[in-house]
Design a protein around this motif. Structure first.
Motif, PDB file in Angstrom:
ATOM      1  N   VAL A   1       0.835  -1.203   0.000  1.00 13.44           N
ATOM      2  CA  VAL A   1       0.000   0.000   0.000  1.00 13.44           C
ATOM      3  C   VAL A   1       0.870   1.253   0.000  1.00 13.44           C
ATOM      4  N   GLN A   2       1.934   1.263   0.812  1.00 14.92           N
ATOM      5  CA  GLN A   2       2.823   2.435   0.819  1.00 14.92           C
ATOM      6  C   GLN A   2       3.435   2.642  -0.565  1.00 14.92           C
ATOM      7  N   CYS A   3       3.737   1.567  -1.259  1.00 15.55           N
ATOM      8  CA  CYS A   3       4.319   1.679  -2.603  1.00 15.55           C
ATOM      9  C   CYS A   3       3.341   2.286  -3.611  1.00 15.55           C
ATOM     10  N   LEU A   4       2.051   2.252  -3.320  1.00 20.39           N
ATOM     11  CA  LEU A   4       1.042   2.831  -4.208  1.00 20.39           C
ATOM     12  C   LEU A   4       0.836   4.324  -3.965  1.00 20.39           C
ATOM     13  N   VAL A   5       1.455   4.877  -2.933  1.00 15.53           N
ATOM     14  CA  VAL A   5       1.318   6.301  -2.617  1.00 15.53           C
ATOM     15  C   VAL A   5       2.133   7.120  -3.624  1.00 15.53           C
ATOM     16  N   LYS A   6       1.476   8.106  -4.209  1.00 16.20           N
ATOM     17  CA  LYS A   6       2.120   9.016  -5.165  1.00 16.20           C
ATOM     18  C   LYS A   6       1.781  10.438  -4.771  1.00 16.20           C
ATOM     19  N   ASN A   7       2.798  11.275  -4.562  1.00 11.97           N
ATOM     20  CA  ASN A   7       2.579  12.688  -4.216  1.00 11.97           C
ATOM     21  C   ASN A   7       1.614  12.852  -3.039  1.00 11.97           C
ATOM     22  N   SER A   8       1.841  12.066  -1.998  1.00  6.55           N
ATOM     23  CA  SER A   8       1.042  12.118  -0.760  1.00  6.55           C
ATOM     24  C   SER A   8      -0.428  11.792  -0.974  1.00  6.55           C
ATOM     25  N   LYS A   9      -0.724  10.961  -1.963  1.00  5.66           N
ATOM     26  CA  LYS A   9      -2.097  10.524  -2.219  1.00  5.66           C
ATOM     27  C   LYS A   9      -2.103   9.022  -2.499  1.00  5.66           C
ATOM     28  N   LEU A  10      -3.173   8.407  -2.052  1.00  3.34           N
ATOM     29  CA  LEU A  10      -3.412   6.998  -2.363  1.00  3.34           C
ATOM     30  C   LEU A  10      -4.781   6.900  -3.017  1.00  3.34           C
TER      31      LEU A  10
ATOM     32  N   PRO B   1      -0.569  -5.682  -6.742  1.00  6.46           N
ATOM     33  CA  PRO B   1       0.693  -6.355  -6.423  1.00  6.46           C
ATOM     34  C   PRO B   1       0.873  -6.488  -4.909  1.00  6.46           C
ATOM     35  N   GLY B   2       1.255  -7.671  -4.461  1.00  2.00           N
ATOM     36  CA  GLY B   2       1.468  -7.926  -3.045  1.00  2.00           C
ATOM     37  C   GLY B   2       0.218  -8.366  -2.311  1.00  2.00           C
ATOM     38  N   PHE B   3      -0.919  -8.379  -2.992  1.00  6.17           N
ATOM     39  CA  PHE B   3      -2.192  -8.824  -2.417  1.00  6.17           C
ATOM     40  C   PHE B   3      -2.534 -10.197  -2.999  1.00  6.17           C
ATOM     41  N   TYR B   4      -3.429 -10.908  -2.353  1.00 11.59           N
ATOM     42  CA  TYR B   4      -4.034 -12.105  -2.920  1.00 11.59           C
ATOM     43  C   TYR B   4      -5.360 -12.337  -2.225  1.00 11.59           C
ATOM     44  N   ASP B   5      -6.210 -13.138  -2.828  1.00 12.33           N
ATOM     45  CA  ASP B   5      -7.518 -13.430  -2.263  1.00 12.33           C
ATOM     46  C   ASP B   5      -7.332 -14.396  -1.099  1.00 12.33           C
TER      47      ASP B   5
END
Length: 128
Positions: free
Chosen positions: A70-79, A90-94
């Motif tokens: 989730v932190q890797c998905l942060v761009k310019n202080s926005k998610l 990426p990094g998730f699974y069911d």
């Protein structure tokens, strides 16, 4: 799928450190804890307040720690997460096929701490 998600998360650590350091420097969006999976009966969010000891052995089998992805998905202080299953990220699974899943996030933004929980198919735009 689980092994692939774990492997992908391990590969994300360098990017995680870079994004985390940049967000820290700018007093931006820092993901403190993010958990994804099935909620226990009768609760409305995962326990993101529990101290992180670096081990995820205490998590139920149907919940995974997704703080790094989730932190890797942060761009310019926005998610921003679109309306779709988070299991595809990426990094998730069911974690539990056919069951309702949720994403709970505890985050720090401009000297304040917030928490939010969304259902698997819900969109997310933080901070807001």
């Amino acid at each position: 799928m689980r092994r692939e998600a774990i492997w992908a998360t391990k590969l994300m650590h360098e990017m995680y450190n870079r994004v985390h350091n940049e967000e820290t420097k700018n007093k931006g969006l820092i993901i403190i804890k993010a958990l994804y999976g099935k909620l226990p009966s009768g609760v409305t969010q995962h326990n993101v307040d529990k101290e992180d000891d670096g081990e995820n052995d205490s998590l139920p089998d149907d919940v995974i720690d997704v703080t790094v992805p989730v932190q890797c998905l942060v761009k310019n202080s926005k998610l921003v997460l679109q309306i779709s299953s988070k299991a595809q990220l990426p990094g998730f699974y069911d974690t539990c096929l056919g069951e309702d899943k949720h994403l709970s996030i505890k985050y720090h933004y401009i000297d304040e701490i917030y928490t939010c929980t969304i259902s698997d198919e819900e969109s997310l735009n933080i901070p807001s």
